[in-house]
Every structure is written in structure tokens, then in C-alpha cells.
Design an enzyme around this catalytic site. Structure first.
Site, PDB file in Angstrom:
ATOM      1  N   HIS A 166      73.136  61.301  47.594  1.00 27.56           N
ATOM      2  CA  HIS A 166      72.904  60.186  48.994  1.00 27.56           C
ATOM      3  C   HIS A 166      71.238  59.761  49.136  1.00 27.56           C
ATOM      4  O   HIS A 166      71.043  60.858  49.046  1.00 27.56           O
ATOM      5  CB  HIS A 166      73.590  60.616  50.653  1.00 27.56           C
ATOM      6  CG  HIS A 166      72.765  61.669  50.889  1.00 27.56           C
ATOM      7  ND1 HIS A 166      71.208  61.203  52.460  1.00 27.56           N
ATOM      8  CD2 HIS A 166      72.815  63.288  50.849  1.00 27.56           C
ATOM      9  CE1 HIS A 166      71.129  62.326  52.451  1.00 27.56           C
ATOM     10  NE2 HIS A 166      71.743  63.602  51.580  1.00 27.56           N
ATOM     11  N   ASP A 214      65.882  65.289  51.461  1.00 29.36           N
ATOM     12  CA  ASP A 214      67.138  65.160  51.965  1.00 29.36           C
ATOM     13  C   ASP A 214      66.620  63.884  52.019  1.00 29.36           C
ATOM     14  O   ASP A 214      66.488  63.843  53.331  1.00 29.36           O
ATOM     15  CB  ASP A 214      67.743  66.364  53.439  1.00 29.36           C
ATOM     16  CG  ASP A 214      69.302  65.788  54.015  1.00 29.36           C
ATOM     17  OD1 ASP A 214      69.845  65.270  52.888  1.00 29.36           O
ATOM     18  OD2 ASP A 214      68.833  65.891  55.196  1.00 29.36           O
ATOM     19  N   GLU A 227      75.556  58.171  54.725  1.00 30.87           N
ATOM     20  CA  GLU A 227      75.641  60.308  54.237  1.00 30.87           C
ATOM     21  C   GLU A 227      74.908  60.927  56.127  1.00 30.87           C
ATOM     22  O   GLU A 227      75.999  61.643  56.249  1.00 30.87           O
ATOM     23  CB  GLU A 227      74.952  61.010  53.417  1.00 30.87           C
ATOM     24  CG  GLU A 227      75.495  62.217  52.916  1.00 30.87           C
ATOM     25  CD  GLU A 227      74.726  62.850  53.912  1.00 30.87           C
ATOM     26  OE1 GLU A 227      75.428  64.130  53.704  1.00 30.87           O
ATOM     27  OE2 GLU A 227      73.422  63.356  54.370  1.00 30.87           O
ATOM     28  N   GLU A 228      73.968  60.712  56.065  1.00 26.96           N
ATOM     29  CA  GLU A 228      73.797  61.195  56.798  1.00 26.96           C
ATOM     30  C   GLU A 228      74.767  60.973  58.640  1.00 26.96           C
ATOM     31  O   GLU A 228      74.333  61.176  59.770  1.00 26.96           O
ATOM     32  CB  GLU A 228      71.861  61.196  57.760  1.00 26.96           C
ATOM     33  CG  GLU A 228      71.483  61.044  56.603  1.00 26.96           C
ATOM     34  CD  GLU A 228      70.666  63.058  55.964  1.00 26.96           C
ATOM     35  OE1 GLU A 228      72.030  63.870  57.496  1.00 26.96           O
ATOM     36  OE2 GLU A 228      70.301  63.257  55.342  1.00 26.96           O
ATOM     37  N   ASP A 260      72.636  66.706  46.683  1.00 28.01           N
ATOM     38  CA  ASP A 260      72.190  66.802  47.923  1.00 28.01           C
ATOM     39  C   ASP A 260      70.947  68.361  48.586  1.00 28.01           C
ATOM     40  O   ASP A 260      71.269  69.109  48.459  1.00 28.01           O
ATOM     41  CB  ASP A 260      72.908  67.066  49.133  1.00 28.01           C
ATOM     42  CG  ASP A 260      72.644  66.217  50.469  1.00 28.01           C
ATOM     43  OD1 ASP A 260      71.334  66.822  50.452  1.00 28.01           O
ATOM     44  OD2 ASP A 260      73.654  65.939  51.041  1.00 28.01           O
TER      45      ASP A 260
END
Length: 438
Positions: free
Chosen positions: A125, A137, A171-172, A200
């Protein structure tokens, strides 16, 4: 490890002697062209991966401090990745979706060639949370697969499988982008994806080395890579179901991946085997504003980037596995240092009709401190020798590789042997395991 002057001379002498023996070899020695190994995976340059992270950091800084869904920083991130891939010869597709009133983007990149009915896909992501630049991240995973894709282009790789890469949006916010992609794939297209690899958070500042345990073949591929480095791994549990592999897994697609840890705490036992600080989170800046360029462990990022290339080259570019049965010997056989005799590890094959196929597959796992010393052969039941490995690899450790042998002149049933001989002094090892598939 570098060769001493005396060792270099010994190596040259051994090669010359090997050449003399080859010139007088018996007719039973098979032609070298009988064996095809998977292309050697490249070393992914850490500097290149970090250069991508620097670009993502700059994009965030120029766009309100983040790269989140619906924000200008995310679209700029997608444009940066797409530009690199377009220039490298990939076919890219920008997929749009809507979530929370904002347009989201997935980027899909296909490398020309390979079997369109057997697709190996890798993804990460690209979005961050709104509170920071999201460099670990998940700039880390996104940058690593971008540089691996560019390495595919530089090598002009011609894989057996079709290679596809994906960068997911939102994605988050609940795996929105990857769910959209999987849910909108026709059933026939889903069936073509032979595996999905997810990356990830792979550069955590207090890192662990975690491997997904969902698909055994993918899992073992990553474990083989880390075993070659002498690094123990653990099964990934912290992010299970919380990243973009989950929609693929729910669709019945084999998945795997790597993870270096988020806000779970590193134990004393983990610190002992991996280094770092026990009692501290793997990533203290998880989902925070301090997830910046200083929030990366270079060693973990470098190792995990190389592991990605190792998996893609071996899972995507190796020769296809024949449809027949496999036979394996997992007993250790010590390989004596030169001038010790050659050693063999036998496998008794039975119940196979007729001759071996022209695509007989041999998987070799040899633990050794200097594979440039080794000559490794497959010996057929009638004594015919097929050379697999001949003094290649220099000072590299461990021979973990798949070979394809045209053994169609051989009756399949009987005792097959993996033979290994050390032709130079000072290094030792053992046959860990090997497998033959018909």
C-alpha cells in the site's frame, strides 16, 4: 570473504585440473546444456530504495505532511511510481475508486511476457495516515517493490510466470484499494493469480524478521533466503488479516509476505537473536508524525528488499514444476573439505512409469561457507552424471537453487544421487536436503 593469494592459486589450479578431467570424461557424463538454473536474483541497491523513500518524503512535505487517501500527496506518490515504471517498459493501469467522498487510486504494473495464465503478483500500500509521511508504513514496502520491478526491467527478465506489481490506495482506511481490485476481478482472472506477495512495513527501526505462513511454498522461499543469511525468522502474527494480502487470501489466492513489526513490543528473546532493544516497539513511530526518513533501519530494509527479489526471481522465473511426483531426502550429509572425497545423498524413486521427463526438476539446498569450492552433480541410476553447479558463486554462502535437467534418456525408477565435492580448502558444509520432481 576474499581469497588469499595462496587460495587464489589453489582455486585456479583446481579449475585447471577440473578442465583436464572434463576433457577425458567418460561418455556417461551428460552435456552441460542439460541443466537450466533459475536466473540469479540481483542484489537490490539499498541506495536506490532509499532514494525512492526520499522522494516520498519530499512529496509529503510539499503536500501538507502526508500521503493519505484523498490528499494531493497520495496522487503525487502514485504519479511518481507510475512515471518510473512507464519509463522502464511496464504496462501500467491506474484504477480509480471512490471512498469517503474522495477519489482513490490503485496502480497496476505488468511486465511483458510470462504465462498469462499464471500470474505472480507483488503489492504494497502506498498511502500513509493523515498524521505523517508514512515512510516505514508503507513507503518501505512500496519503495522496495518499485526498485525490484526496476531490477526486473534492468535484467530484461524473461520469467516463466507473468509478473504483476500493485500499489494500493486507502489501505489505512480498511484495505479499501486492494479489496476494490480483488472484488472487481472476474473469476477467471482471479484464477490466473498463482500467488500474491505482500510487503507492508519492512524497514522498522527496531526490526524483527517475520514471514507470513499462509502458503507453504511462498513461506519456504522466504525462509530459504533468510537461512542463507543465517537469520532466524518468526511467523508473522501482528498484521495477520490487517494488510492487503487479506482480500487475496479471502478470494482463495495463495499469499505470503514479509513484515518487520509495528507497535508490538520486542521481547528479550527476539532482541537476543535479531539485535535491537527489548521492551520497545518494533516501530515506535507507527502511525505517528515521526514516521519519517529517520524511522528506517537500513539493514532490515536492505535484507528485506533483497528477499523480495529472491522470491520474485525464484517463484516467477524458475522453471515450471513438472506435474509428476516428487521424492526428497532431508538427511544431512557432511561435505568434507578438500581433498576429501565426493559424497552422495541417495533418493530411491519407484512407481513412476517410463523415463524421466525432459523437465526433471532438482531442488538443491546445500549449506556451505564458500560455494565457489563446490561441484554438484545429479547422478542417474545408470551412472550418467548431470552437472548442476560447477565452482560458481565465488565467496557466497549456501547453494539454494532449482535446476531443470533433461533426463529423458533415463529410466525414472531407481536410485538417483546428489553428489557434491569440495575442490578447495578452508571451507566446510553439508547437503541439507534435495528433491527430484518428475
Amino acid at each position: 570473504m576474499s581469497l588469499s593469494v595462496s587460495r587464489r592459486l589453489a582455486a585456479v589450479t583446481a579449475i585447471a585440473v577440473a578442465g583436464l578431467f572434463a576433457a577425458t570424461a567418460p561418455a556417461a557424463l551428460a552435456a552441460p546444456t542439460a541443466v537450466t538454473a533459475a536466473p540469479t536474483p540481483p542484489d537490490i541497491p539499498l541506495a536506490n530504495v532509499k532514494a525512492h523513500l526520499s522522494q516520498l518524503s519530499t512529496i509529503a512535505a510539499n503536500n501538507g505532511g502526508n500521503r493519505a487517501h484523498g490528499r494531493t500527496g497520495y496522487k503525487a506518490s502514485i504519479d511518481y511510481v507510475k512515471g518510473k515504471l512507464d519509463a522502464a517498459g511496464f504496462t501500467t493501469t491506474l484504477q480509480t475508486f471512490t471512498y469517503s467522498g474522495a477519489t482513490g487510486y490503485n496502480l497496476i504494473a505488468d511486465w511483458p511476457g510470462g504465462d498469462p495464465n499464471s500470474v505472480l503478483m507483488s503489492g504494497s500500500h502506498l498511502d500513509s495516515v493523515t498524521g505523517g509521511a508514512g515512510i516505514n508504513d508503507n513507503g518501505s514496502g512500496s519503495a522496495a517493490i518499485l526498485e525490484t520491478a526496476l531490477a526486473v526491467s534492468r535484467a530484461q527478465l524473461q520469467p516463466t510466470k507473468h509478473l504483476r506489481f500493485g500499489w494500493w490506495g486507502a489501505e489505512e482506511l480498511g484495505l479499501v484499494g486492494s479489496k476494490y481490485y480483488v472484488n472487481n476481478l472476474p473469476a477467471a482472472e482471479k484464477a490466473k493469480i498463482s500467488g500474491y506477495l505482500n510487503f507492508d512495513m519492512i524497514g522498522s527501526p527496531n526490526p524483527g524478521y517475520f514471514v507470513y505462513d499462509d502458503d507453504p511454498t511462498i513461506e519456504q522461499t522466504f525462509k530459504n533466503y533468510y537461512a542463507g543469511l543465517g537469520i532466524p525468522t518468526e511467523i508473522e502474527t501482528e498484521g495477520d488479516g490487517r494488510s492487503d494480502h487479506a482480500p487475496f487470501k479471502s478470494a482463495g489466492i495463495p499469499v505470503g509476505g514479509l513484515f518487520s513489526g509495528a507497535d508490538y513490543t520486542k521481547t528479550a528473546a527476539q532482541a537476543q537473536k535479531w539485535g535491537g532493544t527489548s521492551g520497545q516497539a518494533f516501530d515506535r513511530c507507527y502511525h505517528s508524525s515521526c514516521d519519517s526518513l529517520t524511522n528506517i533501519n537500513d539493514t532490515a530494509l536492505d535484507r528485506n528488499s533483497d528477499a523480495i527479489a529472491y522470491a520474485i526471481w525464484n517463484l516467477g522465473a524458475a522453471a515450471p514444476v513438472p506435474p509428476g511426483p516428487s521424492f526428497e531426502n532431508t538427511s544431512d550429509v557432511s561435505i568434507p573439505d578438500s581433498p576429501g572425497a565426493a559424497v552422495t545423498s541417495p533418493i530411491t524413486v519407484s512407481g513412476v512409469t517410463g523415463n524421466a521427463p525432459a523437465t526433471t526438476k532438482v531442488d538443491v539446498n546445500i549449506v556451505h561457507t564458500y560455494i565457489g569450492d563446490l561441484v554438484v552433480d545429479l547422478v542417474a541410476p545408470d551412472g550418467t552424471v548431470y552437472n548442476l553447479h560447477n565452482r560458481a558463486g565465488g565467496s557466497a554462502d549456501n547453494l539454494v537453487k532449482s535446476y531443470t535437467v533433461n533426463a529423458s534418456a533415463e529410466v525414472a525408477n531407481g536410485v538417483w544421487k546428489l553428489q557434491a565435492k569440495d575442490l578447495a580448502g578452508q571451507d566446510v558444509g553439508y547437503i541439507n536436503s534435495w528433491k527430484i520432481t518428475f
